[in-house]
Design a protein around this motif. Structure first.
Motif, PDB file in Angstrom:
ATOM      1  N   GLN A 238      -8.312  -4.819   0.605  1.00  0.00           N
ATOM      2  CA  GLN A 238      -8.617  -3.447   1.003  1.00  0.00           C
ATOM      3  C   GLN A 238      -7.523  -2.544   0.465  1.00  0.00           C
ATOM      4  O   GLN A 238      -6.420  -3.004   0.159  1.00  0.00           O
ATOM      5  CB  GLN A 238      -8.662  -3.309   2.525  1.00  0.00           C
ATOM      6  CG  GLN A 238      -9.897  -3.899   3.138  1.00  0.00           C
ATOM      7  CD  GLN A 238      -9.952  -3.622   4.627  1.00  0.00           C
ATOM      8  OE1 GLN A 238      -9.017  -3.926   5.358  1.00  0.00           O
ATOM      9  NE2 GLN A 238     -11.047  -3.041   5.067  1.00  0.00           N
ATOM     10  N   LEU A 239      -7.856  -1.273   0.380  1.00  0.00           N
ATOM     11  CA  LEU A 239      -6.859  -0.276   0.004  1.00  0.00           C
ATOM     12  C   LEU A 239      -6.080   0.065   1.259  1.00  0.00           C
ATOM     13  O   LEU A 239      -6.654   0.467   2.262  1.00  0.00           O
ATOM     14  CB  LEU A 239      -7.555   0.960  -0.557  1.00  0.00           C
ATOM     15  CG  LEU A 239      -8.450   0.717  -1.764  1.00  0.00           C
ATOM     16  CD1 LEU A 239      -9.160   2.001  -2.180  1.00  0.00           C
ATOM     17  CD2 LEU A 239      -7.656   0.139  -2.910  1.00  0.00           C
ATOM     18  N   SER A 240      -4.775  -0.099   1.200  1.00  0.00           N
ATOM     19  CA  SER A 240      -3.940   0.083   2.378  1.00  0.00           C
ATOM     20  C   SER A 240      -2.817   1.075   2.089  1.00  0.00           C
ATOM     21  O   SER A 240      -2.263   1.076   0.987  1.00  0.00           O
ATOM     22  CB  SER A 240      -3.335  -1.268   2.772  1.00  0.00           C
ATOM     23  OG  SER A 240      -2.403  -1.112   3.819  1.00  0.00           O
ATOM     24  N   PRO A 241      -2.434   1.883   3.078  1.00  0.00           N
ATOM     25  CA  PRO A 241      -1.291   2.775   2.878  1.00  0.00           C
ATOM     26  C   PRO A 241       0.046   2.038   2.930  1.00  0.00           C
ATOM     27  O   PRO A 241       1.065   2.577   2.533  1.00  0.00           O
ATOM     28  CB  PRO A 241      -1.411   3.778   4.033  1.00  0.00           C
ATOM     29  CG  PRO A 241      -2.200   3.062   5.080  1.00  0.00           C
ATOM     30  CD  PRO A 241      -3.102   2.104   4.355  1.00  0.00           C
ATOM     31  N   THR A 242       0.014   0.782   3.421  1.00  0.00           N
ATOM     32  CA  THR A 242       1.255   0.003   3.511  1.00  0.00           C
ATOM     33  C   THR A 242       1.137  -1.284   2.720  1.00  0.00           C
ATOM     34  O   THR A 242       0.054  -1.841   2.557  1.00  0.00           O
ATOM     35  CB  THR A 242       1.587  -0.337   4.981  1.00  0.00           C
ATOM     36  OG1 THR A 242       0.486  -1.053   5.539  1.00  0.00           O
ATOM     37  CG2 THR A 242       1.866   0.916   5.787  1.00  0.00           C
ATOM     38  N   ARG A 243       2.258  -1.743   2.255  1.00  0.00           N
ATOM     39  CA  ARG A 243       2.309  -2.958   1.446  1.00  0.00           C
ATOM     40  C   ARG A 243       1.954  -4.175   2.298  1.00  0.00           C
ATOM     41  O   ARG A 243       2.301  -4.255   3.461  1.00  0.00           O
ATOM     42  CB  ARG A 243       3.708  -3.111   0.866  1.00  0.00           C
ATOM     43  CG  ARG A 243       3.804  -4.212  -0.129  1.00  0.00           C
ATOM     44  CD  ARG A 243       5.198  -4.280  -0.735  1.00  0.00           C
ATOM     45  NE  ARG A 243       5.061  -4.974  -1.985  1.00  0.00           N
ATOM     46  CZ  ARG A 243       5.529  -4.558  -3.138  1.00  0.00           C
ATOM     47  NH1 ARG A 243       6.186  -3.439  -3.209  1.00  0.00           N
ATOM     48  NH2 ARG A 243       5.335  -5.247  -4.233  1.00  0.00           N
ATOM     49  N   GLY A 244       1.260  -5.112   1.673  1.00  0.00           N
ATOM     50  CA  GLY A 244       0.926  -6.383   2.306  1.00  0.00           C
ATOM     51  C   GLY A 244       0.879  -7.446   1.232  1.00  0.00           C
ATOM     52  O   GLY A 244       1.381  -7.236   0.123  1.00  0.00           O
TER      53      GLY A 244
ATOM     54  N   ARG B 158      -3.075   6.992  -4.188  1.00  0.00           N
ATOM     55  CA  ARG B 158      -2.293   5.765  -4.366  1.00  0.00           C
ATOM     56  C   ARG B 158      -2.259   4.965  -3.066  1.00  0.00           C
ATOM     57  O   ARG B 158      -2.028   5.514  -1.990  1.00  0.00           O
ATOM     58  CB  ARG B 158      -0.890   6.105  -4.825  1.00  0.00           C
ATOM     59  CG  ARG B 158      -0.887   6.587  -6.266  1.00  0.00           C
ATOM     60  CD  ARG B 158       0.501   6.992  -6.707  1.00  0.00           C
ATOM     61  NE  ARG B 158       0.543   7.298  -8.115  1.00  0.00           N
ATOM     62  CZ  ARG B 158       0.106   8.421  -8.668  1.00  0.00           C
ATOM     63  NH1 ARG B 158      -0.444   9.349  -7.917  1.00  0.00           N
ATOM     64  NH2 ARG B 158       0.200   8.619  -9.972  1.00  0.00           N
ATOM     65  N   ARG B 159      -2.494   3.677  -3.221  1.00  0.00           N
ATOM     66  CA  ARG B 159      -2.517   2.755  -2.092  1.00  0.00           C
ATOM     67  C   ARG B 159      -1.923   1.413  -2.539  1.00  0.00           C
ATOM     68  O   ARG B 159      -1.459   1.267  -3.655  1.00  0.00           O
ATOM     69  CB  ARG B 159      -3.955   2.516  -1.613  1.00  0.00           C
ATOM     70  CG  ARG B 159      -4.688   3.737  -1.105  1.00  0.00           C
ATOM     71  CD  ARG B 159      -4.306   4.002   0.332  1.00  0.00           C
ATOM     72  NE  ARG B 159      -5.217   4.957   0.957  1.00  0.00           N
ATOM     73  CZ  ARG B 159      -4.911   6.215   1.192  1.00  0.00           C
ATOM     74  NH1 ARG B 159      -3.767   6.694   0.825  1.00  0.00           N
ATOM     75  NH2 ARG B 159      -5.760   7.014   1.797  1.00  0.00           N
ATOM     76  N   TRP B 160      -2.007   0.442  -1.654  1.00  0.00           N
ATOM     77  CA  TRP B 160      -1.626  -0.932  -1.941  1.00  0.00           C
ATOM     78  C   TRP B 160      -2.868  -1.797  -1.848  1.00  0.00           C
ATOM     79  O   TRP B 160      -3.744  -1.544  -1.027  1.00  0.00           O
ATOM     80  CB  TRP B 160      -0.582  -1.437  -0.944  1.00  0.00           C
ATOM     81  CG  TRP B 160       0.719  -0.706  -1.015  1.00  0.00           C
ATOM     82  CD1 TRP B 160       1.121   0.341  -0.240  1.00  0.00           C
ATOM     83  CD2 TRP B 160       1.779  -0.958  -1.925  1.00  0.00           C
ATOM     84  NE1 TRP B 160       2.371   0.751  -0.618  1.00  0.00           N
ATOM     85  CE2 TRP B 160       2.802  -0.031  -1.642  1.00  0.00           C
ATOM     86  CE3 TRP B 160       1.976  -1.882  -2.947  1.00  0.00           C
ATOM     87  CZ2 TRP B 160       4.001   0.007  -2.341  1.00  0.00           C
ATOM     88  CZ3 TRP B 160       3.175  -1.855  -3.644  1.00  0.00           C
ATOM     89  CH2 TRP B 160       4.170  -0.918  -3.345  1.00  0.00           C
TER      90      TRP B 160
END
Length: 146
Positions: free
Chosen positions: A22-28, A135-137
């Motif tokens: 998924q597109l995430s605002p935080t790194r994983g 921009r996402r993670w």
């Protein structure tokens, strides 16, 4: 851009059958194939209008042929789920301009373009012009997340 369309892109899962993200605002943890530059592009349901299965398959075959003719070896993928599950390609080594051109040629509102785990949701117009970038993670989704 319509907020419903934006919400659909941001809420969808992407990737191969084995590794979804998924597109995430935080790194994983990113998918294992997310190295170097890459793009996710589909030819299905241009303009966010559901087409017949036959029309979508024809468009997908044409996109695959075009990508392979450019010297790329794409991975089979899919975007979304349920009624909006769309066959797609993950294209390792793709450049942003190439991804935007492929997306535009097949009537897509957006494509994904990444560098490693960093990914951009790239909004397009019908002429291939980039209208905006979010921009996402790329964060891997596990079975427990689904």
């Amino acid at each position: 851009m319509k907020e419903e369309l934006r919400a659909a892109f941001l809420g969808a899962t992407y990737g191969t059958a084995r590794e979804r993200f998924q597109l995430s605002p935080t790194r994983g943890v990113p998918p294992s194939w997310a190295r170097g530059t890459w793009a996710t592009v589909t030819a299905w349901n241009p303009g966010a209008r559901q087409l017949s299965a036959e029309a979508n398959v024809r468009a997908g075959v044409a996109l695959l042929a075009e990508v392979q003719a450019g010297g790329f070896s794409p991975l089979p993928a899919h975007n979304g789920a349920g009624a909006w599950r769309e066959e797609a390609l993950i294209i390792p080594g793709a450049r942003l301009r190439q991804a935007a051109n492929w997306g535009s040629a097949y009537g897509q509102a957006a494509v994904l373009w990444g560098t490693g785990a960093r990914v951009a949701l790239v909004w397009l117009d019908s002429a291939g012009k980039v209208l905006g970038v979010e921009r996402r993670w790329a964060r891997r989704v596990t079975e427990a997340d689904r």
